[in-house]
Design a protein around this motif. Structure first.
Motif, PDB file in Angstrom:
ATOM      1  N   GLU A 243     -21.557 100.442 -82.081  1.00 24.44           N
ATOM      2  CA  GLU A 243     -20.786 101.672 -82.285  1.00 24.44           C
ATOM      3  C   GLU A 243     -20.964 102.207 -83.708  1.00 24.44           C
ATOM      4  OE1 GLU A 243     -17.174 100.734 -79.101  1.00 24.44           O
ATOM      5  OE2 GLU A 243     -16.898 100.386 -81.247  1.00 24.44           O
TER       6      GLU A 243
ATOM      7  N   ASP B 153     -18.263  98.595 -68.550  1.00 26.48           N
ATOM      8  CA  ASP B 153     -18.152 100.038 -68.779  1.00 26.48           C
ATOM      9  C   ASP B 153     -18.428 100.388 -70.246  1.00 26.48           C
ATOM     10  OD1 ASP B 153     -17.585 100.528 -66.151  1.00 26.48           O
ATOM     11  OD2 ASP B 153     -15.406 100.530 -66.426  1.00 26.48           O
ATOM     12  N   ARG B 154     -17.915  99.562 -71.145  1.00 27.41           N
ATOM     13  CA  ARG B 154     -18.148  99.808 -72.566  1.00 27.41           C
ATOM     14  C   ARG B 154     -19.625  99.607 -72.910  1.00 27.41           C
ATOM     15  NH1 ARG B 154     -14.199  96.134 -75.827  1.00 27.41           N
ATOM     16  NH2 ARG B 154     -15.241  97.170 -77.604  1.00 27.41           N
TER      17      ARG B 154
ATOM     18  N   ARG C 283     -21.511 102.582 -71.709  1.00 27.46           N
ATOM     19  CA  ARG C 283     -21.204 103.765 -72.507  1.00 27.46           C
ATOM     20  C   ARG C 283     -21.843 103.692 -73.894  1.00 27.46           C
ATOM     21  NH1 ARG C 283     -16.265 103.344 -72.099  1.00 27.46           N
ATOM     22  NH2 ARG C 283     -15.698 102.406 -74.101  1.00 27.46           N
TER      23      ARG C 283
ATOM     24  N   PRO D 117     -25.516 106.034 -73.355  1.00 29.31           N
ATOM     25  CA  PRO D 117     -24.536 107.119 -73.245  1.00 29.31           C
ATOM     26  C   PRO D 117     -24.846 108.104 -72.138  1.00 29.31           C
ATOM     27  CG  PRO D 117     -25.206 106.759 -75.533  1.00 29.31           C
ATOM     28  CD  PRO D 117     -26.122 105.959 -74.686  1.00 29.31           C
ATOM     29  N   GLU D 118     -26.135 108.295 -71.842  1.00 27.57           N
ATOM     30  CA  GLU D 118     -26.455 109.287 -70.824  1.00 27.57           C
ATOM     31  C   GLU D 118     -26.030 108.837 -69.433  1.00 27.57           C
ATOM     32  OE1 GLU D 118     -30.027 106.596 -71.278  1.00 27.57           O
ATOM     33  OE2 GLU D 118     -28.616 107.630 -72.580  1.00 27.57           O
TER      34      GLU D 118
ATOM     35  N   SER E 140     -23.136 107.164 -68.817  1.00 26.25           N
ATOM     36  CA  SER E 140     -21.704 106.849 -68.782  1.00 26.25           C
ATOM     37  C   SER E 140     -20.945 107.717 -67.813  1.00 26.25           C
ATOM     38  CB  SER E 140     -21.104 107.017 -70.181  1.00 26.25           C
ATOM     39  OG  SER E 140     -21.317 108.359 -70.632  1.00 26.25           O
ATOM     40  N   GLY E 141     -21.487 108.888 -67.481  1.00 25.08           N
ATOM     41  CA  GLY E 141     -20.722 109.763 -66.606  1.00 25.08           C
ATOM     42  C   GLY E 141     -20.944 109.500 -65.134  1.00 25.08           C
TER      43      GLY E 141
ATOM     44  N   SER F  95     -20.351 107.290 -62.701  1.00 19.38           N
ATOM     45  CA  SER F  95     -19.654 106.070 -62.278  1.00 19.38           C
ATOM     46  C   SER F  95     -19.934 105.736 -60.830  1.00 19.38           C
ATOM     47  CB  SER F  95     -18.146 106.234 -62.500  1.00 19.38           C
ATOM     48  OG  SER F  95     -17.667 107.386 -61.807  1.00 19.38           O
TER      49      SER F  95
ATOM     50  N   ARG G 298     -23.137  98.289 -62.014  1.00 18.11           N
ATOM     51  CA  ARG G 298     -22.047  97.752 -62.826  1.00 18.11           C
ATOM     52  C   ARG G 298     -21.431  96.519 -62.177  1.00 18.11           C
ATOM     53  NH1 ARG G 298     -19.419 103.578 -64.478  1.00 18.11           N
ATOM     54  NH2 ARG G 298     -20.901 104.035 -66.175  1.00 18.11           N
TER      55      ARG G 298
END
Length: 1226
Positions: free
Chosen positions: A914, A987-988, A991, A995-996, A998-999, A1001, A1008
């Motif tokens: 991060e 999930d973390r 993300r 990042p691309e 992460s949406g 689901s 996952r």
């Protein structure tokens, strides 16, 4: 109607006997009782870089005054004269606008012309040539009332006055005063327009042998009947409704005795009778009866006034006067007034009467204005236009706070202090800050004659190395213009000496020459000779000289080391036979010979290069500071110090103009009784040397020319100050009252470069200010300690401030000695901002002084250990709070430690990722800003207002950081005990690492789920190792490796290529963190603190960018200090011992840059509070450049030195100005 009784008669021997007729109109004429007004306002203005910035504000204010003064029945037209939207020339559009104004009034109907008064007001800031066409279009016969107003520096007084010179009831004046506000003259004119009363008075002479001859009143309208027995006068009276005053107009009517009988003097007033009084304003009959027409024989005072009009008209007619002519005109005016007072013809004039006293004061002011060349034409022409219509002269240029005869003002403000960050950062000042503002109004130039000046100008100018011929010509042209400014500012009795530093040119201007026409011509010739002589030393010739020497030296050097030059005709050098004998016995002989040859070659090469080095050095510095020092101390001393005693009352000053980069001058020896002002060519002088010379002699330093090669305002301002001295020997005393509060004493005096001292146990202080010039505003700060709370309301009873000063030697009024007007403004009052601004200005001066110190970078290094300790102490205190919470949770739940051992590595790893992502985002944003050159707007005023009393940014940061980490710790506790921990962890990971994705689901739900099972399986396998033996490092790494590879395969199978790559990279880092925890290489509390440190790094990074974006740049920078300290601490944990020094070195470099940025931002903050807009902007730009450089250049730590070097001239010139304690102009 009423008639005043006749006054006392006096003897008159001429055939024409003057009789005074006074027409008095009472006040109280309202807008309802007068004619309605049709007013046309013509705005003939230009807008370019030469026009003052407040020009538009003045026009808006003027139009507002007009609108507020006109009545309900009045009409207004405003014509802006500027280029129209059509494709026509500017001249055509202005002519069209003037033609429109012609049609507006002249083209009105007959009824409007008879029943409405028409007036035109012309406002112009254009020069005489630009406004000439307006003069030709405003014919007097069309417009009986035209009023012209020009700006102070528009130089159109003659043309604007010509517009109204021959018109009926017209005036000319200046629109703006010295403060940039609308003048009272404009308001007075508008009130006069709206209260004008037109009176028609008919007088008859009933005596048989007496006739009416003429009337003495310029531009008055009258008619004498054919039999010369009746005269009709059309008079305009202007009562001032605001002052509730009457308006009286005087006329001298000449009567002539045609008979043989003798007229007795007591019969003269009775020869004229008032037959009728009418008005053209439809006044009520009762009001018309109140008009008083008085006839008496006391005409001498009016005749003096009329004679004054003729004299002033004759003197002001010459527009092209030089200094000598202006002084001659001033002497003529003074001589006329002196002669008039002694003339027997005016023996019975009451010279103490109000009207005559006012006229005397106006004559004296004209004399001084002519002498000082201070708006004399504007004043005299305005005076003429008002006197011709017997109008009171409005205050044209008068400072509203100044009295007529007081040359110096003292304004005192005070403010209570207590912990404000505007106080000194090194030593907090408490108690009361007293600001003593010593001001010399510009109007002093209309009250006192300035002293004569002896000016020495030292030219340290020569040819420069590798300079283009065009650049050299431009530089010499600037020098020529600068000397032109000097010659223009000096009066004809001032004296000037030009000294050139080069010894070969000392014959030019070796003595003080009086600036008469002959002296100016000689000085100008010598300056041009010097410029031509320097120009002849062209760059090509000078470069050729040292290049030829270098070529010859290279040839000699090649021969010395046995290198044949191509096409060389030089003989080969021969050496002793012993060094060249053939030898077959040993190989050491050639070696020895080579050694001797090399030593000899070195000696010869050194001896050959030395003269070339000297030649190049002499070329690079054609004039050196050793000669400059000689010019200042020796030649100056012979001209100023050794002047005869009768010439010592002349002001002495020195100006140094230099293009020399040499810094060899010995500054410790500098001691002079005169101010030395230094000016350097832009980018071509030694900044520090010039600043030191000026600062040690209470002079000013600045650039001579700007980026456009124009003479700077600083140089022109310097000449204005030298030639506009109003008072001498000024001293400012502050004395604390011992009777009121015995404990009160002075702690500090902020007086810039002026000498000061304190006596009587710091209860009395004196500042030696010296000479003060017109427009000078000096701010001095006094800090008083031990002020009781109950004394704050009566603070000005605790001390007294005195200002002592002497008039100039040739001042007109000797009573001006030590005359000072005192203005008390109370404590924490309306003018409290002035005190705060002065405190902020002093704080900015202290920081700029540190920045411009040549050793400031070394002094910053000394602060590094303190900054590191400060940040480490904050980290320690924050971590102690976190450690206490950790121990509490551990005691409350023993299983918590086991869960931490398994899951802290994940948290640590995610924080690293991060932080990396956030840092990359910041880097991208800063690079984008750097590419677009988009400067951020910092709002330091918010910081100043919000955190003015706060203990400091470090405390604020510690509180904020503790709060953030405690919230993060609470979230971490909830997540670790959450049954769905693995799902949220995946999930973390998705993300953060991808990042691309992460949406999506739903799309990646299967992936996952598989990642969750893989991570759960790894932790299940590791659970048994936690309580097992400690030597299972390979097994832990194997489990982590299998997990990472499995997750990578699942991600790749679902098309998540980036996630797969990041999971593969995670293998080594995660394995290391797992081994650290499970294999007991670090205990849980220490590892937990490391996690908090990682979290703090991320928090600091995001918070600093957020604060910076919100304008809190200083607070953001404090957070950056914490961030780099945390980075250093984490690097130390993971680094090898041999890398420790490198880590600390990198940290120090970054911290030095942060400290420099902090200094820039602090100056910017104080500059904003002090109203120093440019300084604030420059500091922000420099800080911004450092921020951008950090993102584009890995070697940026030394870039701040280049920034300071580039801005050194500006910063030192700013310091020079502040050292004079001069308040910056608004």
């Amino acid at each position: 109607m009423n008639q005043l009784p006749p006054a006392r008669a006096y003897a008159k021997v001429d055939d024409d006997i003057p009789v005074m007729v006074s027409i008095t109109v009472p006040s109280g004429i309202s807008s309802v009782q007068r004619k309605p007004v049709d007013l046309v306002v013509v705005l003939h203005v230009r807008s370019d870089w030469k026009v003052p910035k407040n020009c538009m504000k003045l026009l808006v204010e003027a139009v507002s005054i007009v609108a507020e003064t006109l009545g309900d029945d009045d009409r207004l037209a405003i014509l802006p004269v500027q280029p129209s939207l059509e494709l026509v020339s500017a001249a055509e559009s202005r002519e069209a606008a003037s033609a429109v104004s012609t049609m507006i009034l002249f083209g009105r109907g007959q009824y409007d012309k008879e029943n409405r008064a028409g007036h035109i007001i012309v406002i112009s800031n254009t020069s005489d040539d630009g406004v000439a066409h307006v003069e030709s279009l405003l014919q007097p016969w069309r417009f009986p009332s035209v009023h012209a107003f020009s700006f102070r520096n528009s130089r159109n007084a003659r043309t604007m006055h010509n517009i109204v010179a021959s018109s009926y009831d017209c005036t000319y004046a200046i629109l703006d005063d010295e403060h940039g506000n609308t003048n009272d003259a404009f308001r007075t004119t508008i009130r006069r327009i709206t209260s004008s009363v037109q009176i028609e008075v008919k007088l008859v002479c009933e005596e048989k042998n007496v006739v009416l001859s003429s009337i003495q009143a310029p531009l008055v309208s009258y008619f004498i009947s054919s039999d010369k027995k009746a005269i009709t006068i059309w008079a305009n009276a202007h009562p001032n409704p605001a002052a509730n005053s009457v308006a009286t107009t005087n006329y001298i009517v000449n009567i002539r005795n045609k008979g043989q009988a003798t007229l007795f003097l007591d019969q003269v007033p009775n020869l004229l009778k008032v037959e009728n009084v009418q008005n053209n304003n439809q006044l009520q009959s009762s009001l018309a009866e109140n008009v008083v027409v008085a006839i008496h024989e006391d005409t001498m005072a009016e005749m003096v006034r009329l004679e004054a009009i003729k004299v002033v008209d004759r003197i002001s007619a010459n527009d092209n006067q030089d200094w000598e002519q202006r002084h001659a005109a001033a002497d003529e005016l003074r001589g006329w007034w002196t002669m008039t007072r002694s003339n027997k013809l005016y023996a019975k004039v009451d010279w103490k009467a109000i009207a005559i006293s006012r006229l005397a004061a106006e004559m004296q002011e004209m004399e001084i204005r002519l002498y000082n060349d201070y708006l004399w034409k504007e004043y005299m022409l305005s005076w003429l236009s008002h006197q011709r219509w017997q109008l009171p002269l409005p205050p044209l240029f008068i400072d509203r706070q100044a009295t007529d005869d007081v040359p110096v003002q003292l304004k005192i403000n005070a403010k209570r202090l207590g912990g404000t960050n505007l106080a000194d950062q090194n030593r907090q000042k408490h108690g009361v800050a007293v600001l003593a503002c010593v001001k010399v109004p510009e109007t002093g130039l209309a009250k006192q004659k300035t002293p004569f000046v002896d000016l020495v100008v030292i030219l340290d100018v020569g040819c420069q190395a590798i300079e283009m011929e065009g650049k050299a010509r431009e530089r010499l042209q600037v020098l020529s213009e600068a000397t032109g400014v000097i010659l223009d500012k000096l009066k004809h009795k001032d004296r000037l000496a030009i000294i050139t530093v080069q010894s070969s040119l000392t014959k030019h201007g070796a003595s003080l020459l009086e600036m008469s026409d002959q002296g100016r011509e000689q000085t100008f010739t010598k300056i041009q000779s010097f410029i031509n002589l320097v120009a002849r030393k062209s760059t090509k010739h000078a470069t050729q000289t040292w290049r030829e020497k270098l070529k010859n030296t290279v040839k000699l050097a090649r021969n010395c080391i046995h290198i044949s030059s191509v096409n060389s005709s030089l003989p080969t050098p021969t050496f002793p036979a012993s060094q060249h004998a053939n030898s077959t016995t040993a190989r050491s002989a050639p070696a020895a010979a080579d050694g001797i040859s090399c030593k000899l070659s070195k000696v010869l090469l050194t001896n050959a290069i030395q003269p070339v080095q000297k030649s190049i050095s002499d070329y690079l510095t054609c004039s050196n500071h050793e000669n400059l020092q000689h010019a200042i101390f020796l030649r100056k001393a012979g001209m100023l110090d050794n002047r005869p005693q009768e010439e010592k009352d002349r002001m002495g000053a020195i100006i140094v103009i230099s293009d020399n980069h040499d810094n060899s001058i010995c500054m410790e020896a500098l001691s002079t009784n005169y101010n030395i002002h230094t000016f350097g060519f832009n980018g071509m002088h030694n900044v520090r040397a010039m600043y030191n010379i000026a600062s040690r002699s209470n002079g000013m330093y600045d650039l001579l020319n700007d980026d456009r090669n124009l003479i700077t305002e600083a140089f022109i301002s310097c000449m204005n100050k030298i030639t506009s001295i109003i008072v001498l020997g000024t001293e400012v005393d502050m004395i604390c009252s011992s009777s009121r509060s015995p404990g009160v004493a002075l702690s500090t005096i902020e007086c810039g470069q002026f000498e000061s001292f304190m006596i009587d146990n710091a209860r009395k202080s004196t500042i030696m200010v010296g000479a003060l010039h017109a427009t000078s505003v000096k701010n001095f700060l006094f800090y008083m300690d031990n002020v009781r709370e109950d004394d704050h309301d009566n603070i000005f009873k605790l001390f007294t401030v005195h200002v002592r000063c002497l008039p100039t030697p040739n001042t007109v009024d000797e009573k001006l000695n030590n005359q000072v007007e005192v203005i008390w403004n109370g404590i924490d009052g309306e003018n409290n901002d002035d005190v705060v601004a002065s405190i902020a200005r002093v704080a900015a001066v202290e920081i700029i002084t540190r920045i411009t110190d040549p050793n400031y970078d070394q002094k910053l290094v000394g602060r590094l250990s303190r900054e590191m300790e400060t940040m480490q102490d904050i980290i320690l205190r924050v971590m102690e709070k976190i450690n206490g919470n950790l121990q509490y949770v551990e005691r409350a739940d023993p299983s918590y430690n086991k869960k931490l051992e398994q899951r802290l590595p994940w948290e640590m790893l995610l924080k690293v990722y991060e932080y990396k992502q956030a840092a990359e985002k910041v880097l991208r944003e800063r690079k984008e800003l750097a590419k677009t050159a988009q400067r951020r707007v910092f709002q330091h005023s918010k910081i100043s207002n919000v955190h003015l009393e706060h203990p400091g940014y470090t405390t604020l940061m510690e509180e904020s950081l503790t709060k953030e980490l405690e919230e993060m710790e609470a979230n971490l506790l909830r997540e670790i005990f959450d049954p769905n921990y693995y799902i949220k962890l995946v999930d973390r990971l998705v993300r953060v690492l991808s990042p691309e994705g992460s949406g999506g689901s739903t799309r990646y739900a299967g992936m996952r789920h598989k990642l969750t099972l893989v991570i759960e399986n790894m932790e299940a396998n590791l659970s048994g190792l936690i309580n097992g033996p400690t030597n299972n490092k390979q097994l832990v790494e194997q489990h982590v490796s299998n997990m990472c590879k499995s997750c990578s395969n699942h991600a790749r199978a679902h098309g998540q290529v980036r996630l797969a790559m990041e999971m593969e990279k995670m293998n080594i880092r995660l394995g290391k963190e797992m081994v650290t925890m499970i294999c007991r290489q670090i205990i849980v509390p220490v590892y937990y603190k490391n996690l908090m440190a990682r979290s703090a790094m991320l928090t600091c990074l995001t918070d600093s960018e957020s604060q910076r974006a919100n304008g809190n740049a200083l607070y953001a920078l404090t957070i950056e200090k914490m961030e780099i300290t945390l980075v250093m601490e984490m690097d130390k944990v993971e680094a090898n011992p041999e890398r420790m020094d490198k880590i600390v070195s990198n940290y120090n470099e970054k911290m030095v840059v942060l400290l420099v940025r902090e200094m820039f931002l602090e100056v910017s903050k104080y500059a904003q509070v002090a109203g120093e807009a440019r300084l604030s902007r420059e500091m922000e730009d420099m800080e911004d450049s450092l921020v951008y450089k950090a993102t584009t250049d890995p070697d940026y730590p030394d870039y701040y030195k280049k920034l300071v070097s580039n801005k050194l001239s500006y910063m030192l010139s700013w310091l020079s100005f502040q050292g004079s304690c001069e308040q910056p102009p608004h």
